[in-house]
Design an enzyme around this catalytic site. Structure first.
Site, short mmCIF file in Angstrom:
data_model
loop_
_atom_site.label_atom_id
_atom_site.label_comp_id
_atom_site.label_asym_id
_atom_site.label_seq_id
_atom_site.Cartn_x
_atom_site.Cartn_y
_atom_site.Cartn_z
N SER A 13 -11.90 35.28 6.61
CA SER A 13 -10.46 34.42 6.62
C SER A 13 -10.91 32.81 6.87
O SER A 13 -12.21 32.71 7.20
CB SER A 13 -9.80 34.71 8.03
OG SER A 13 -9.06 33.81 8.54
N TYR A 57 -9.62 37.04 17.32
CA TYR A 57 -9.79 36.85 15.61
C TYR A 57 -10.57 35.84 15.18
O TYR A 57 -11.25 36.22 14.39
CB TYR A 57 -8.35 36.73 15.15
CG TYR A 57 -7.97 36.66 13.78
CD1 TYR A 57 -7.93 37.96 13.06
CD2 TYR A 57 -7.84 35.61 12.77
CE1 TYR A 57 -7.73 38.28 11.65
CE2 TYR A 57 -7.73 35.89 11.54
CZ TYR A 57 -7.71 37.20 11.10
OH TYR A 57 -7.37 37.14 9.51
#
Ligand code: NAD
Length: 260
Positions: free
Chosen positions: A142, A155
């Protein structure tokens, strides 16, 4: 046409993983799907990909938060398709909350699914790839592997971790024809992002429209969501025989977000 290979894509019943499964099938590779969905939807996906691209399609319902389930999926892929040549570690979940309220079980689940699952899958497929002299490992990280945002402690930690894992394994595999890379998308409008819009609105005390405009797309100079097809095309490129010298790379596909 590319050499026909066998690909396992974790978390491929939805979103980016499904897009990658389609892009690899379009190159003629056999596919093992994984992830959660109801039986009817899975049968539909299997039949659709198999007939559209004329490839074999298998499916594992392995919960990748469990090491033994990952081992089972890999054994099943071997039995139904053959040795895995392309591994795409894509399954991921998100949870948004200030750290002082962050539920411990959500932290544990994100670290297990978004980070540890890749470690387990890689340690199990890499020996075979090395022995055969070919392998492609693609970790769907990401933009949050490169930068942070508030309220995403688990995350961001998992995605930064997968960048480190990618580089480390790339070094270990470099002389064996195996490449290991990470794709770092900005915001893609999948169920994972759709779900976080109300959560972000709650955490920040703003409307959902303001989250899309002022939080998500504000980060991306292109002012639009990245598409699943764009991410899938990058994965297909990295899976190719010709990209043998691209390894250990942490590749943004984020509309310029991390250029800031
Ligand atoms: P998604 O919710 O559409 O798909 C997630 C997939 O993972 C689904 O198939 C789901 O069934 C599967 N999954 C979830 N938990 C699992 C588990 N325990 N075991 C097996 N499968 C499991 O999400 P997405 O947006 O397509 O995300 C895919 C990946 O892309 C994730 O790693 C995510 O972090 C990453 N990513 C997404 C975006 C984005 O904006 N959507 C941006 C950057 C990175």
């Amino acid at each position: 046409m590319a050499v026909k290979r066998n690909a396992l894509i974790t978390g491929s019943t939805s979103g980016i993983g499904l897009g990658i499964a389609r892009s690899l099938a379009a190159l003629g590779h056999n596919i093992m799907l994984n992830g959660f969905a109801d039986r009817e939807e899975i049968e539909h996906l299997k039949a659709d990909i198999a007939t559209t691209y004329n490839v074999k399609v298998a499916y594992s319902n392995a919960d990748v938060s469990k090491a033994e389930a990952i081992a089972g999926a890999i054994d099943q892929a071997k039995a139904e398709l053959g040795d895995i040549d392309i591994l795409v570690n894509n399954a991921g979940i998100q949870f948004v909350s200030p750290i002082e309220d962050f539920p411990i079980e959500k932290w544990n689940a994100i670290i297990a699914i978004d980070l540890a699952a890749a470690f387990h899958a890689i340690r199990l497929v890499l020996p075979g790839m090395k022995a055969r002299g070919f392998g492609r490992i693609i970790n769907v990280a990401s933009a949050h592997a490169l930068i942070a945002s508030p309220f995403k402690s688990a995350y961001v930690s998992a995605k930064h971790g997968i960048a480190g894992l990618t580089k480390t394994v790339a070094l270990e595999a470099a002389e064996h024809g195996v490449t290991v890379n990470a794709i770092c998308p900005g915001y893609v409008l999948t169920p994972l992002v759709q779900k976080q819009i109300p959560d972000q609105a709650h955490a920040r005390g703003i409307s959902e429209e303001a989250v899309v405009r002022d939080v998500l797309l504000a980060a991306q100079p292109t002012k639009r969501f990245i598409t699943v097809e764009e991410v899938a095309a990058l994965a297909a490129f990295l899976a190719d025989q010709q990209t043998a010298s691209i390894t250990g790379a942490i590749i943004p596909i984020d509309g310029g977000w991390t250029a800031h």
